[in-house]
Every structure is written in C-alpha cells, then in structure tokens.
Design a protein around this motif. Structure first.
Motif, PDB file in Angstrom:
ATOM      1  N   ARG A 115       0.821  -1.210   0.000  1.00 24.56           N
ATOM      2  CA  ARG A 115       0.000   0.000   0.000  1.00 24.56           C
ATOM      3  C   ARG A 115       0.859   1.266   0.000  1.00 24.56           C
ATOM      4  O   ARG A 115       0.363   2.365   0.233  1.00 24.56           O
ATOM      5  CB  ARG A 115      -0.942   0.012   1.208  1.00 24.56           C
ATOM      6  N   SER A 157      -4.527   7.660  -2.694  1.00 22.80           N
ATOM      7  CA  SER A 157      -5.271   6.690  -3.485  1.00 22.80           C
ATOM      8  C   SER A 157      -6.166   7.362  -4.516  1.00 22.80           C
ATOM      9  O   SER A 157      -6.464   6.780  -5.558  1.00 22.80           O
ATOM     10  CB  SER A 157      -6.112   5.797  -2.565  1.00 22.80           C
ATOM     11  N   ASP A 163      -2.870   1.169  -4.323  1.00 23.19           N
ATOM     12  CA  ASP A 163      -1.501   0.881  -3.901  1.00 23.19           C
ATOM     13  C   ASP A 163      -0.799   2.109  -3.337  1.00 23.19           C
ATOM     14  O   ASP A 163       0.382   2.046  -2.984  1.00 23.19           O
ATOM     15  CB  ASP A 163      -0.681   0.288  -5.042  1.00 23.19           C
TER      16      ASP A 163
END
Length: 452
Positions: A115, A157, A163
């Motif tokens: 992330r 995001s 990610d």
C-alpha cells in the motif's frame, strides 16, 4: 493562503504514473487596473492534483537529498527509507532474518508495503520480491543514480489508486549529470564484522539539446550472527510488566521423550525435562543481519526533438535498468515436534529405541543439518520510453511506455520431509528401515532420535 491582492501565475505538472500529465495555469490580479503578472518557474509536485484555489497548504512531502543519503553511510535505499519516522509496521531489509523474502521494502504508516507506491521519476517501478509480490524491491534501484527522494506521507489513493493508500515514494534520478565519477566505500562494525563494500561508476554527457547518463555498480554486505552480540545471543521473552524469562525450545539436540530428556548433551541418564533449565537456546544460530549482494547497470537520457505549433517543444526520454540481487537467511536447525507436527511415534521396534515401548511425544533439534537456510535471487529489467511537451496555452502533456519484468529464484535447505522422517523412526533392523509388513524401505536409513 492565496489573497485577492496577490499577483500570481502558476503551472504545476503532475507525476501520474503512465497517465497524461497536465498543468493548469491560474492567474490572480489586483483590482487596481494593473494587470502585471509574474510568471513563476514550472515545477513537478509528487502526489498532488492540479492546483486549486481552495487549497491552503501543500501536501506533507519530505525530501531526502543525495547529500543526505551519502551522509547516512548506508548503501541501500531501503535502509535509508526505513529510518524515517513515518515508516512503520512490517518492513523488509537485511536487518530482517526470520520471515525475510530477500527483498527490501518500505511501509508508510504501517499499512503494508503493498500500500506504499514507489515511483521512479514519477513513473511506476516494476514490482519485485518473490511469490508474485505486490510491492517494490528497493534493492533494484541503484543508489548512485539517485538525485533525491520525495516521500508523500499522506494517502494518495485518489490520484494513484489503492496501492498508494499509505503514501508515495518518488525516487528522482540524476537527469543532467556531466562528467565521470567513481565511488568506493568500505566499512565495518566496531566488532569488525558485517563488512560492507560498495563500488559505483557514474558517467554523463550533455549538450544544448539533451543529456545521457550511464551507471554501473555492485554492493556486498556480510552477515552478522546473533551469537556475536550480547543483546541477541540469549533467547528471552519479555512480559508486559518488564520481566524477562528464557524463551528457549523444548526440542533440544539431545532430545525430549514423553517429558524426559538425556540433557545435558552427552549424558546417558534419562531424567525429567525441567523448563527453563533444559530449554535449548536457538538464538545464536540465527543471522542478526543477513548477507546480501547487488549488481546493476542503468542508463537514461533525454533529447529535444524539436518544436511544433501544436505540441510545442517535444522531448524524448528513455530509462533502462538491469539489476540482480542475492540474499539468504539462516535460522537455527529444524526442530521436530513429533506428535504436534504429525510425525509417527518412535516405534518400539526401532533399533535405537531401548525403552521397550512406542514414544509418542518426542522432540529433537536436528543440528546435524547446520540450520535452515533459504537463498533468494532476483533479476529485474525495466525500460521506459517517453515523450513530453508543452502546449502554447501552458498546459503540459506526457506520454510514455513503461515495461518491467522480475524473475526470482528460491532454494531452501535444512527442512525435512515428514513421510521420510516417519519411515526413519519406524521399525528398523541392521541399519535398514522396515514397513508395517517387515519389508525393507529402499533408500531409508534409521534415525537415532534418542541420541543415546
């Protein structure tokens, strides 16, 4: 904050991976009739959308210069980033032994490396690591090519996708380097171990239309054993009240059999197993710092193709990278916990079992194997081809092709196959394993688990 009396014109070009980049000019003028507008220098902002009037401040971007990276004395980008306060949770580097996958990753805000988006010059880096990993292996990015690192600590995001929930790390390489540079580093710890060797070469040439840069290098980091440090040598367990106890293993090399042991090692007297005195200290056999080796070749360039009435000045760019990374981890020898791991009991008919009955709860540390070792190797290739320019109205455009591929290999030693161990502790005679019918099992040698 922007005020009405401010006279400002700004163009911001965004790095949006492989998407088109646009910058919108915004102008403010005094209401006195004077329309003088000062044009500011164009800049690229990591992780920002097109500028809006209602924005009162910039996103929290931390910039690490090449001088800062050099002064840390670290030779891996992953180690540099993992020193930042915003990095948390599970991360990968050479300081991680148990649970390592050979990669080096960054984890912003503890939300996971998958992330945290990693970009190189505003474009996505190919994912690395093993097992179709969704994160970027920072070992693949040559430190000698880095001009600066921009770290966006807020989630992005809405700009980049899921990610980038944790944040964005944008690694900017040296775009206009001229000359030749050869660097060599060598260092060691105060205990004269963990030696690090880093050699890199950087060369570049420029003219009034473009630049080309080439770099090559290698890095080698030696291991440090946990047994060589007092704080890592004993295996200790800490409780919430500040106390600590020995946290060894009930699977010692001299064996554990239905609550009894022959300990200490070499003793032939069977007695009750007593914890913590009879627990095995496995900590010294682990790496405290993993060994690693990296090699790379990299090139990049840009060239002004010309100028058109529609597209404006058009510049062609390219980036090419090949990187190889090797690493391995070492854990203490495999512990076998008989019934808990699903192994068969030690048969009463095993030639090494002199107790006269089956031993159901048996445990042993298989130090004969020399430890559990897993070797990792990754090869990464990346090529980027791009065009960019600026329309006459001040809007910028960008188009690029980004290709990448990672190939990984794992080799693991020191792990036992359950069915073969079960055969080896079953019935045996004259140095041969026997099946339930008394037939010889080809290729099987009885194991002396009791070590008497």
């Amino acid at each position: 904050m922007l005020r009405k009396s401010t006279c400002l014109s700004m163009a911001v070009s965004l790095a949006l991976g492989t998407a088109n980049l646009f910058a919108v000019p915004i102008a403010f003028a005094e209401e006195t009739g004077q329309q003088d507008v000062e044009k500011l220098q164009k800049m690229k902002v990591t992780g920002s959308r097109i500028s809006r009037v209602e924005m009162e401040g910039a996103e929290p971007v931390q910039v690490l210069s090449s001088e800062y990276i050099e002064n840390t004395g670290l030779v891996a980008i992953g180690d540099v980033l993992n020193q930042l306060p915003g990095v948390g949770g599970t991360v990968q580097s050479t300081s991680v032994n148990n649970g390592s996958n050979g990669a080096a990753t960054v984890n912003l805000r503890g939300l996971g490396a998958e992330r945290t988006l990693v970009l190189v010059n505003g474009r996505r880096m190919v994912n690395g690591g093993t097992g179709a990993d969704a994160s970027v292996d920072l070992n693949m990015i040559p430190a000698a090519m880095v001009e600066r690192i921009e770290v966006l600590k807020n989630g992005a995001s809405s700009v980049y996708g899921s990610d980038a929930i944790g944040g964005v790390v944008n690694i900017i390489t040296k775009q206009y380097f001229e000359g030749f540079e050869l660097n060599a580093k060598r260092g060691t710890t105060s205990n004269s171990d963990g030696q690090v060797t880093d050699i890199s070469m950087l060369a570049g040439a420029s003219n009034d239309r473009g630049n080309i840069t080439f770099s090559a290098g290698m890095t080698k980091e030696d291991e440090i054993m946990a047994g060589d440090r007092g704080f890592a040598n004993p295996s200790l367990k800490h409780d919430r009240y500040g106390g600590e106890t020995v946290n060894g293993s009930s699977a010692p090399p001299w064996g554990y059999y239905d609550g009894k042991t022959f300990g200490p090692e070499g003793s032939s007297t069977l007695r009750d197993f007593n914890a913590p005195d009879d627990l095995y200290n496995f900590a010294p056999d682990n790496y405290l710092k993993r060994p690693a080796q990296r090699r790379y070749l990299a090139a990049q360039g840009n060239y002004l193709l010309g100028e058109t009435s529609i597209l404006g000045p058009v510049t062609a760019t390219f980036e090419a990278l090949y990187s190889n990374s090797e690493s391995n981890y070492l854990l203490a020898a495999e512990p076998i916990f008989g019934k808990f791991n699903g192994y068969d009991p030690i048969s009463k008919d095993n030639e090494f079992n002199n107790t006269g009955s089956d031993i159901v709860d048996w445990r042993r540390r298989m130090v004969e194997t020399g430890g559990r070792n897993r070797f990792f190797e990754s090869d990464t290739g990346r090529v980027v081809l791009g065009l960019d320019g600026e329309f006459q109205n001040g809007w910028t455009w960008d188009a690029n092709y980004n290709w990448g591929k990672t190939k990984t290999k794992q080799i693991e030693d020191g792990v036992f196959m359950k069915d073969r161990v079960s055969n080896a502790v079953g019935p045996s005679a004259n140095g041969q394993c026997l099946d339930a019918g008394g037939n010889v099992i080809p290729g099987c040698v009885p194991m002396d688990i009791l070590a008497t």
